[in-house]
Scaffold this motif. Structure first.
Motif, PDB file in Angstrom:
ATOM      1  N   ARG A 257      -3.974  23.331   2.265  1.00 28.07           N
ATOM      2  CA  ARG A 257      -3.252  22.182   1.545  1.00 28.07           C
ATOM      3  C   ARG A 257      -4.023  21.022   1.968  1.00 28.07           C
ATOM      4  N   LYS A 258      -5.457  20.785   2.029  1.00 28.89           N
ATOM      5  CA  LYS A 258      -6.030  19.906   3.079  1.00 28.89           C
ATOM      6  C   LYS A 258      -5.438  18.340   3.524  1.00 28.89           C
ATOM      7  N   GLY A 259      -3.918  19.167   4.237  1.00 28.59           N
ATOM      8  CA  GLY A 259      -3.002  17.955   4.889  1.00 28.59           C
ATOM      9  C   GLY A 259      -2.198  17.183   3.973  1.00 28.59           C
ATOM     10  N   SER A 260      -1.542  17.812   2.704  1.00 28.62           N
ATOM     11  CA  SER A 260      -0.789  17.361   1.893  1.00 28.62           C
ATOM     12  C   SER A 260       0.090  17.934   1.701  1.00 28.62           C
ATOM     13  N   ASP A 261       0.700  18.448   2.572  1.00 30.53           N
ATOM     14  CA  ASP A 261       2.301  18.477   2.446  1.00 30.53           C
ATOM     15  C   ASP A 261       2.203  17.735   4.560  1.00 30.53           C
ATOM     16  N   HIS A 262       1.886  16.770   4.551  1.00 34.35           N
ATOM     17  CA  HIS A 262       2.024  17.140   6.570  1.00 34.35           C
ATOM     18  C   HIS A 262       2.247  14.733   5.860  1.00 34.35           C
ATOM     19  N   VAL A 263       2.874  14.418   6.908  1.00 32.44           N
ATOM     20  CA  VAL A 263       3.590  13.727   6.909  1.00 32.44           C
ATOM     21  C   VAL A 263       3.504  12.601   8.641  1.00 32.44           C
ATOM     22  N   PHE A 264       2.736  11.538   7.866  1.00 34.64           N
ATOM     23  CA  PHE A 264       2.115  10.466   8.658  1.00 34.64           C
ATOM     24  C   PHE A 264       3.550   8.911   8.536  1.00 34.64           C
ATOM     25  N   VAL A 265       3.726   8.148   9.710  1.00 29.42           N
ATOM     26  CA  VAL A 265       4.293   7.314   9.596  1.00 29.42           C
ATOM     27  C   VAL A 265       3.661   6.117  10.328  1.00 29.42           C
ATOM     28  N   ALA A 266       2.980   5.267   9.663  1.00 28.03           N
ATOM     29  CA  ALA A 266       1.557   3.726   9.447  1.00 28.03           C
ATOM     30  C   ALA A 266       2.580   2.632   9.595  1.00 28.03           C
ATOM     31  N   THR A 267       3.222   2.310  10.559  1.00 28.46           N
ATOM     32  CA  THR A 267       4.291   0.443  10.005  1.00 28.46           C
ATOM     33  C   THR A 267       3.417  -0.247  10.018  1.00 28.46           C
ATOM     34  N   HIS A 268       1.937  -0.779  10.374  1.00 21.77           N
ATOM     35  CA  HIS A 268       1.396  -1.502  10.236  1.00 21.77           C
ATOM     36  C   HIS A 268       1.517  -2.515   9.227  1.00 21.77           C
ATOM     37  N   ASP A 269       1.439  -3.811   9.623  1.00 19.98           N
ATOM     38  CA  ASP A 269       0.611  -4.781   8.574  1.00 19.98           C
ATOM     39  C   ASP A 269       0.038  -4.511   7.083  1.00 19.98           C
ATOM     40  N   TYR A 270      -0.824  -3.119   7.196  1.00 18.65           N
ATOM     41  CA  TYR A 270      -1.706  -3.109   6.269  1.00 18.65           C
ATOM     42  C   TYR A 270      -1.843  -1.348   6.546  1.00 18.65           C
ATOM     43  N   GLY A 271      -0.934  -0.962   6.782  1.00 18.70           N
ATOM     44  CA  GLY A 271      -0.534   0.619   6.856  1.00 18.70           C
ATOM     45  C   GLY A 271      -1.855   1.724   7.212  1.00 18.70           C
ATOM     46  N   PRO A 272      -1.921   2.975   6.988  1.00 16.93           N
ATOM     47  CA  PRO A 272      -2.685   3.368   6.697  1.00 16.93           C
ATOM     48  C   PRO A 272      -4.909   2.945   7.081  1.00 16.93           C
ATOM     49  N   CYS A 273      -4.873   1.843   6.842  1.00 13.37           N
ATOM     50  CA  CYS A 273      -6.497   1.328   7.518  1.00 13.37           C
ATOM     51  C   CYS A 273      -5.579   0.736   8.328  1.00 13.37           C
ATOM     52  N   PHE A 274      -5.171   0.402   9.410  1.00  5.99           N
ATOM     53  CA  PHE A 274      -4.834  -0.102  10.562  1.00  5.99           C
ATOM     54  C   PHE A 274      -5.785  -1.019  10.599  1.00  5.99           C
ATOM     55  N   HIS A 275      -4.897  -2.363  10.319  1.00  8.49           N
ATOM     56  CA  HIS A 275      -5.746  -4.013  10.909  1.00  8.49           C
ATOM     57  C   HIS A 275      -4.858  -4.688  10.108  1.00  8.49           C
ATOM     58  N   THR A 276      -4.842  -5.933  11.019  1.00  7.93           N
ATOM     59  CA  THR A 276      -3.769  -6.970  10.567  1.00  7.93           C
ATOM     60  C   THR A 276      -4.376  -7.611   9.276  1.00  7.93           C
ATOM     61  N   MET A 277      -5.687  -7.759   9.335  1.00  2.00           N
ATOM     62  CA  MET A 277      -6.188  -9.208   9.167  1.00  2.00           C
ATOM     63  C   MET A 277      -6.965  -7.790   6.851  1.00  2.00           C
ATOM     64  N   GLU A 278      -6.605  -8.487   6.039  1.00  2.00           N
ATOM     65  CA  GLU A 278      -6.298  -8.049   4.971  1.00  2.00           C
ATOM     66  C   GLU A 278      -8.111  -7.372   4.649  1.00  2.00           C
ATOM     67  N   ASP A 279      -8.985  -9.029   4.543  1.00  4.23           N
ATOM     68  CA  ASP A 279     -10.266  -8.234   4.095  1.00  4.23           C
ATOM     69  C   ASP A 279     -10.782  -7.083   5.233  1.00  4.23           C
ATOM     70  N   LEU A 280     -10.534  -7.113   6.785  1.00  4.00           N
ATOM     71  CA  LEU A 280     -10.821  -6.430   7.577  1.00  4.00           C
ATOM     72  C   LEU A 280     -10.543  -4.745   7.264  1.00  4.00           C
ATOM     73  N   ALA A 281      -9.172  -4.602   6.847  1.00  2.07           N
ATOM     74  CA  ALA A 281      -8.406  -3.650   6.514  1.00  2.07           C
ATOM     75  C   ALA A 281      -9.169  -3.126   5.246  1.00  2.07           C
ATOM     76  N   VAL A 282      -9.439  -3.710   4.049  1.00  8.00           N
ATOM     77  CA  VAL A 282      -9.719  -2.911   2.691  1.00  8.00           C
ATOM     78  C   VAL A 282     -10.931  -2.817   3.210  1.00  8.00           C
ATOM     79  N   SER A 283     -12.066  -3.570   3.736  1.00  6.77           N
ATOM     80  CA  SER A 283     -13.130  -2.902   3.740  1.00  6.77           C
ATOM     81  C   SER A 283     -13.463  -1.642   5.116  1.00  6.77           C
ATOM     82  N   THR A 284     -12.954  -0.929   5.810  1.00  6.72           N
ATOM     83  CA  THR A 284     -12.459   0.195   6.695  1.00  6.72           C
ATOM     84  C   THR A 284     -11.915   1.204   5.836  1.00  6.72           C
ATOM     85  N   GLY A 285     -10.194   0.816   5.051  1.00 13.60           N
ATOM     86  CA  GLY A 285     -10.193   1.981   3.971  1.00 13.60           C
ATOM     87  C   GLY A 285      -9.138   2.640   4.673  1.00 13.60           C
TER      88      GLY A 285
END
Length: 513
Positions: A257-285
């Motif tokens: 199912r292309k990972g749609s039933d797989h669960v990950f945890v991302a407890t960071h400032d901007y979650g699965p974007c994995f950056h603490t600064m919003e502008d950099l988090a948004v740019s990487t996605g």
């Protein structure tokens, strides 16, 4: 003169004709092909008529067979299985079924019982080798706490009984990081807590073929920067990518199912974007390989955001449960602090990186109310009495930091201090069970200068009502990752939301036995 007539034998006549034909050979050769051609045309016409009859008969048979297929009800299909029982994954059954008249093996539905579901249109089976798919045709019939044998129990009382398979990854992805004690106790430690609670929970299954969800335990936040002491996320994408590569090569379930039933945890400032600064988090996605997965993340917005997918679930940050029982009465504690805040404050809005911390909100609080010590208790340094100070406070200020969410919201709520949430468009955790407008005060970022007047209005109008709502033990329990897992706690709420998602999934696997 007498004429004597002599009878000529027939054989002689035929012989004379044959001789004559030989003499006139050219003429015979000319007429013979003409007669053969006429015979061939006649034969071709007869064959053509016979072929048309065959085609008509074939079309008639196909039509009759098609009509029979249309008349064949799909809920008869269990009659043609190779076994008298099929296993449902996950189990679900309507409470009105009479199970006394049916012999059930624990964990299985018998054929007569499945056939009895026809009128309610609950199940629809389809053969696929030795596997079947079952579609839930109606969500009206939900009795998920019913017990039929061992495998059908729902001991946690979830919306729907679910099964979760936990991947056994190499220890370099998770438990090796626990050598640092902070890994399991800091504000990002929900990734550790959820994994550990699931390992011993009744929803865990050791059979991946019967799982509704697959949990991928990767501890991303445990790589602490030796200089600042804060978690470093520079390794997060590579570490998670390696984990996905490992599980997709080892087992087939990621690709199903292309990972749609797989669960990950991302407890960071901007979650699965994995950056603490919003502008950099948004740019990487969000990394491409995680965009279909279910992400448990502390970052949540009420509007669309690059770092929040449609499969994201907003969870609370990890807060160490207070010692003792949760049924203490906060109203018996002395509340001699009117408005409280202790934490990082940038006196000048722009820090060394040139970015504006907290969108300037904390700087405004310091500048406007830092000297009003009779009403505002505002400190920039750390204190070992942090929790006791919260227990002494009526209002706890919870302004945004680099990200909208803050552990102060959870800390305040569980210690009986009214959270004053100052973060526009923030999505708060577990709004399906926690009525946040009734237990907190929300102040828009542009109105932070009016904070004193807003809190005065609350004091005059509905302070007592908010406190009574806030001190409901149900809310405190929902925000804490209890050990062991307890019905109603933060981990249980994750399972409850996953159970609600499961009921809407398009199909569940059913395996013949």
């Amino acid at each position: 003169m007498t004429i004597i007539m002599e009878r000529i034998p027939r054989g002689a006549v035929l012989k004379d004709r044959y001789n004559a034909a030989v003499v006139m050979g050219a003429s015979v050769k000319f007429k013979s092909p003409s007669k053969c051609a006429k015979g061939a045309v006649l034969m071709e016409r007869m064959q053509d008529r016979l072929w048309r009859q065959y085609v008509k008969a074939g079309l008639l048979c196909v039509s009759v067979f098609f009509v029979l297929i249309l008349m064949l009800r799909q809920d008869w299909l269990p009659r043609f299985s190779e076994s008298d029982a099929v296993e449902l994954v996950p189990p679900s059954i309507h409470r009105s079924l009479d199970t006394k008249s049916v012999n059930l093996v624990p964990g299985f539905y018998s054929k007569p019982l499945m056939l009895g579901l026809r009128e309610e249109e609950v199940l629809q089976g389809r053969r696929k080798g030795r596997l079947k798919d079952v579609r839930l045709m109606s969500s009206r019939f939900r009795n998920h706490s019913m017990i039929i044998g061992k495998e059908f129990s729902n001991p946690l009382g979830l919306f729907k009984n679910i099964k979760i398979y936990i991947y056994e990854l190499p220890t370099s992805f998770n438990t090796d990081w626990l050598q640092n004690d902070r890994c399991s106790s800091h504000l990002f430690a929900a990734e550790v807590a959820i994994h550990q609670r699931l390992l011993s929970s009744p929803v865990r299954t050791l059979e991946p073929a019967e799982a509704d969800y697959f949990f991928v335990p990767v501890y991303v936040s445990c790589n602490f920067n030796t200089t600042t002491g804060f978690p470093s996320l520079s390794h997060a994408r590579a570490l998670l990518g390696s984990a996905v590569k490992f599980i997709s090569h080892k087992m087939p379930y990621w690709n199903l199912r292309k990972g749609s039933d797989h669960v990950f945890v991302a407890t960071h400032d901007y979650g699965p974007c994995f950056h603490t600064m919003e502008d950099l988090a948004v740019s990487t996605g969000i990394p491409g390989f995680l965009r279909n997965a279910i992400i448990l993340q502390t970052f949540g917005r009420t509007d669309k955001h690059v770092c929040q997918s449609s499969n994201s679930i907003t969870i609370p940050p990890f807060v160490q449960p207070p010692a003792g029982n949760l049924d203490w009465s906060p109203d018996q504690n002395r509340r001699d602090i009117w408005a409280y805040f202790r934490g990082k404050i940038e006196i000048h809005p722009k820090n060394i990186s040139g970015r504006v911390y907290s969108r300037g909100v904390r700087s405004k609080i310091w500048q406007k109310f830092g000297r009003h010590r009779s009403r505002f208790f505002i400190k920039r340094d750390r204190s070992s009495n942090y929790q006791s100070e919260i227990q002494r406070s009526v209002f706890c200020l919870c302004p945004l930091g680099w990200a909208p969410w803050s552990p102060r919201i959870v800390e305040s709520a569980i210690l009986g201090c009214i959270p004053v949430i100052i973060a526009d468009k923030i999505a708060l955790p577990y709004s399906h069970v926690i009525d946040w407008p009734k237990i907190s005060v929300t102040v828009s970022e542009k109105d932070v200068g009016k904070l004193g007047k807003i809190l005065d209005r609350v004091i005059r109008t509905n302070l007592t009502t908010i406190q009574e709502n806030l001190w409901n033990i149900k809310y405190r329990k929902a925000l804490l990752y209890m050990d062991p897992l307890t019905p109603g706690d933060a981990t249980w709420q994750v399972l409850e939301l996953l159970a609600q998602k499961a009921i809407n999934r398009s199909y569940h696997g059913v395996q013949s036995v």
